[in-house]
Write a protein that holds these residues in place. Structure first.
Motif, PDB file in Angstrom:
ATOM      1  N   TYR B  39       0.830  -1.205   0.000  1.00  0.00           N
ATOM      2  CA  TYR B  39       0.000   0.000   0.000  1.00  0.00           C
ATOM      3  C   TYR B  39       0.866   1.257   0.000  1.00  0.00           C
ATOM      4  O   TYR B  39       0.585   2.218  -0.734  1.00  0.00           O
ATOM      5  CB  TYR B  39      -0.918  -0.030   1.227  1.00  0.00           C
ATOM      6  N   CYS B  42       2.350   1.728  -3.422  1.00  0.00           N
ATOM      7  CA  CYS B  42       1.311   2.233  -4.333  1.00  0.00           C
ATOM      8  C   CYS B  42       1.034   3.716  -4.108  1.00  0.00           C
ATOM      9  O   CYS B  42       0.839   4.480  -5.051  1.00  0.00           O
ATOM     10  CB  CYS B  42       0.019   1.437  -4.168  1.00  0.00           C
ATOM     11  N   LEU B  43       0.974   4.117  -2.822  1.00  0.00           N
ATOM     12  CA  LEU B  43       0.709   5.519  -2.500  1.00  0.00           C
ATOM     13  C   LEU B  43       1.887   6.398  -2.917  1.00  0.00           C
ATOM     14  O   LEU B  43       1.701   7.477  -3.488  1.00  0.00           O
ATOM     15  CB  LEU B  43       0.461   5.688  -0.988  1.00  0.00           C
ATOM     16  N   TYR B  44       3.102   5.906  -2.651  1.00  0.00           N
ATOM     17  CA  TYR B  44       4.323   6.662  -2.952  1.00  0.00           C
ATOM     18  C   TYR B  44       4.489   6.860  -4.461  1.00  0.00           C
ATOM     19  O   TYR B  44       4.892   7.926  -4.905  1.00  0.00           O
ATOM     20  CB  TYR B  44       5.534   5.939  -2.344  1.00  0.00           C
ATOM     21  N   THR B  45       4.191   5.841  -5.223  1.00  0.00           N
ATOM     22  CA  THR B  45       4.371   5.912  -6.687  1.00  0.00           C
ATOM     23  C   THR B  45       3.143   6.476  -7.396  1.00  0.00           C
ATOM     24  O   THR B  45       3.108   6.547  -8.622  1.00  0.00           O
ATOM     25  CB  THR B  45       4.690   4.516  -7.256  1.00  0.00           C
ATOM     26  N   HIS B  46       2.109   6.838  -6.593  1.00  0.00           N
ATOM     27  CA  HIS B  46       0.830   7.330  -7.161  1.00  0.00           C
ATOM     28  C   HIS B  46       0.288   6.382  -8.220  1.00  0.00           C
ATOM     29  O   HIS B  46      -0.105   6.785  -9.313  1.00  0.00           O
ATOM     30  CB  HIS B  46       0.986   8.745  -7.752  1.00  0.00           C
ATOM     31  N   PHE B  47       0.254   5.103  -7.840  1.00  0.00           N
ATOM     32  CA  PHE B  47      -0.226   4.077  -8.747  1.00  0.00           C
ATOM     33  C   PHE B  47      -1.765   4.135  -8.751  1.00  0.00           C
ATOM     34  O   PHE B  47      -2.465   3.368  -8.079  1.00  0.00           O
ATOM     35  CB  PHE B  47       0.279   2.711  -8.271  1.00  0.00           C
ATOM     36  N   ALA B  48      -2.272   5.117  -9.515  1.00  0.00           N
ATOM     37  CA  ALA B  48      -3.707   5.388  -9.443  1.00  0.00           C
ATOM     38  C   ALA B  48      -4.272   5.705 -10.815  1.00  0.00           C
ATOM     39  O   ALA B  48      -3.535   6.102 -11.731  1.00  0.00           O
ATOM     40  CB  ALA B  48      -3.957   6.542  -8.493  1.00  0.00           C
ATOM     41  N   GLY B  51      -7.663   9.132  -9.844  1.00  0.00           N
ATOM     42  CA  GLY B  51      -7.591   9.410  -8.413  1.00  0.00           C
ATOM     43  C   GLY B  51      -7.841   8.204  -7.519  1.00  0.00           C
ATOM     44  O   GLY B  51      -7.767   8.302  -6.298  1.00  0.00           O
ATOM     45  N   TRP B  52      -8.133   7.074  -8.140  1.00  0.00           N
ATOM     46  CA  TRP B  52      -8.425   5.872  -7.328  1.00  0.00           C
ATOM     47  C   TRP B  52      -7.180   5.000  -7.276  1.00  0.00           C
ATOM     48  O   TRP B  52      -6.726   4.504  -8.311  1.00  0.00           O
ATOM     49  CB  TRP B  52      -9.594   5.107  -7.952  1.00  0.00           C
ATOM     50  N   ASN B  53      -6.613   4.836  -6.088  1.00  0.00           N
ATOM     51  CA  ASN B  53      -5.337   4.144  -5.942  1.00  0.00           C
ATOM     52  C   ASN B  53      -5.520   2.627  -6.004  1.00  0.00           C
ATOM     53  O   ASN B  53      -6.384   2.070  -5.318  1.00  0.00           O
ATOM     54  CB  ASN B  53      -4.701   4.544  -4.609  1.00  0.00           C
ATOM     55  N   ALA B  99      -6.600  10.316   4.780  1.00  0.00           N
ATOM     56  CA  ALA B  99      -6.217  11.031   3.553  1.00  0.00           C
ATOM     57  C   ALA B  99      -7.284  12.013   3.104  1.00  0.00           C
ATOM     58  O   ALA B  99      -7.060  12.855   2.253  1.00  0.00           O
ATOM     59  CB  ALA B  99      -5.920  10.024   2.445  1.00  0.00           C
TER      60      ALA B  99
END
Lengths: 108, 302
Positions: B39, B42-48, B51-53, B99
């Protein structure tokens, strides 16, 4: 039985005031009847049905009041008042017909 | 001797169990840690997308996979992918609450929480929703009460037993009236002449006007209870009885006030009914009786 909403009777002499007499009657305290009246509203039948029911209720209330007056030996009711009150109810249309007046004995 | 062997075996079994339990915990913890790591990545790399990660899906999945894999190796059986639920809760708390500090509590968020919970614990939530739904329907319509009443009545008819609920209700109402009408009540025979007339009758000989007198009585008409008990046919009768009882109580109160002040008559008597509570089916009604208290000369002719 002479009914009058006035406080006096013209050309008649009141010989005795017996006191208060009253009568009550209810309509609309029936959820199923109310629901069906809602259906009847579509074909404009509700107004007639309610009118008839209100008249019947009014006559019942007056009848109850008259029989009380008769028990006192009265032959007239003066200062007669009739009111229609909504008591709410399950469908909001429980209507109370309330009649009251002063029972009197008069002579011509 | 045999007792000692038994105790040793027992200790051995409990030690094995404890060891297994610790291994299971380790698997869950490892799965959870890997899920959290996923997680974070995913958040760090903005794997979204929009806007939905993707971490919201990947983290619980990966946690469960790692936990199951480790459990298979260490304890040789599944641990139930508990870390998936843990990650589910963590991602929801972080994504929805931490968030999104501006996220308010409204119908949409409440609905989302329900859906999330439903997805996480389908059986439990579905049972709850069904029970709640049925409870609301039952409360509003009284359908289960009616069904129960019907079944009870049918049973009583077949086995010739008398109905209790209706009887109790009728008895209760009867008692209310009986308590008041214990003695024969004749309102016009209580020493106060009640007149609905606006003007004083000729020859009454009013000595004094004592001022305005008013008495009220509040009564309830809980029609819902009567409908639920299947007493629709007597509902009108009961309500009318309540109205009469209220009127007589108010009238009696007024007569007592008048007599206490030395009045022997009431002029321009007025009866008013009003509904205080607006809630349908459970109304609070009041009756007000008012008039002008008078003292008149006692006259046998009148």
């Amino acid at each position: 039985m002479l009914l009058s909403s006035t406080s006096t009777l013209d050309n008649k002499t009141i010989i005795k005031y017996h006191g208060l007499v009253h009568g009550e009657s209810l309509i609309g305290a029936n959820i199923y009847k109310d629901l069906f009246s809602g259906v009847r509203d579509v074909v404009e039948g509700r107004t007639t049905a309610y009118k008839e029911e209100l008249e019947n209720a009014r006559n019942d209330a007056i009848g109850a009041m008259e029989s009380k007056a008769e028990k006192y030996g009265a032959n007239g009711i003066i200062g007669l008042k009739i009111s229609y009150n909504n008591l709410g109810g399950t469908m909001g249309n429980t209507i109370l017909v309330n009649v009251y007046g002063t029972a009197v004995t008069f002579k011509d | 001797m045999s007792g000692e062997i038994k105790n040793r075996l027992k200790n051995l079994r409990s030690r094995e169990r404890r060891k297994k339990f610790l291994k299971e915990l380790a698997c869950i913890a490892f799965g959870t840690a890997m899920g959290i790591a996923t997680y974070v990545v995913c958040l760090y790399t903005h794997f979204a997308i929009f806007g939905w990660n993707f971490g919201l899906i990947l983290a619980p999945l990966f946690a469960g996979y790692v936990e199951s894999f480790a459990a298979k190796r260490l304890v040789h059986e599944s641990t139930g992918a508990v870390s998936t639920f843990i990650l589910f809760i963590i991602t929801v708390i972080y994504g929805f609450i931490i968030a999104n500090p501006t996220l308010g509590f409204n119908v949409i968020t409440a609905g989302s929480i329900v859906i999330i919970l439903q997805a996480a614990f389908p059986t439990a939530v579905n049972y709850f929703l069904i029970a709640m739904g049925l409870g609301i329907v039952s409360h509003v319509s009284g359908i289960f009460k009616k069904i129960t009443m019907f079944l009870t009545d049918t049973y009583e008819k077949i086995f010739k037993k008398e109905s209790k609920t209706k009887d109790h209700y009728i008895e209760r109402h009867a008692h209310t009236r009986h308590d008041f009408y214990d003695m024969e009540l004749e309102m016009n025979g209580l020493g106060v002449l009640l007149l609905s007339l606006e003007y004083p009758p000729e020859g009454l000989g009013i000595k004094e006007q004592k001022g305005i007198y008013e008495a009220r009585y509040i009564f309830f008409s809980d029609q819902k209870e009567e409908i639920k008990l299947g007493l629709e046919e007597v509902l009108k009768e009961y309500l009318l009885m309540d109205v009469r009882l209220a009127k007589d109580k108010a009238l009696l109160k007024l007569i007592k006030q008048l007599k206490a002040d030395g009045c022997n008559g009431l002029l321009n008597l007025d009866i008013i009914y009003d509904t205080v509570g607006p809630k349908k089916g459970e109304n609070i009604n009041q009756i007000i009786i008012k008039g002008t208290g008078i003292v008149f000369e006692e006259n046998d002719e009148l």
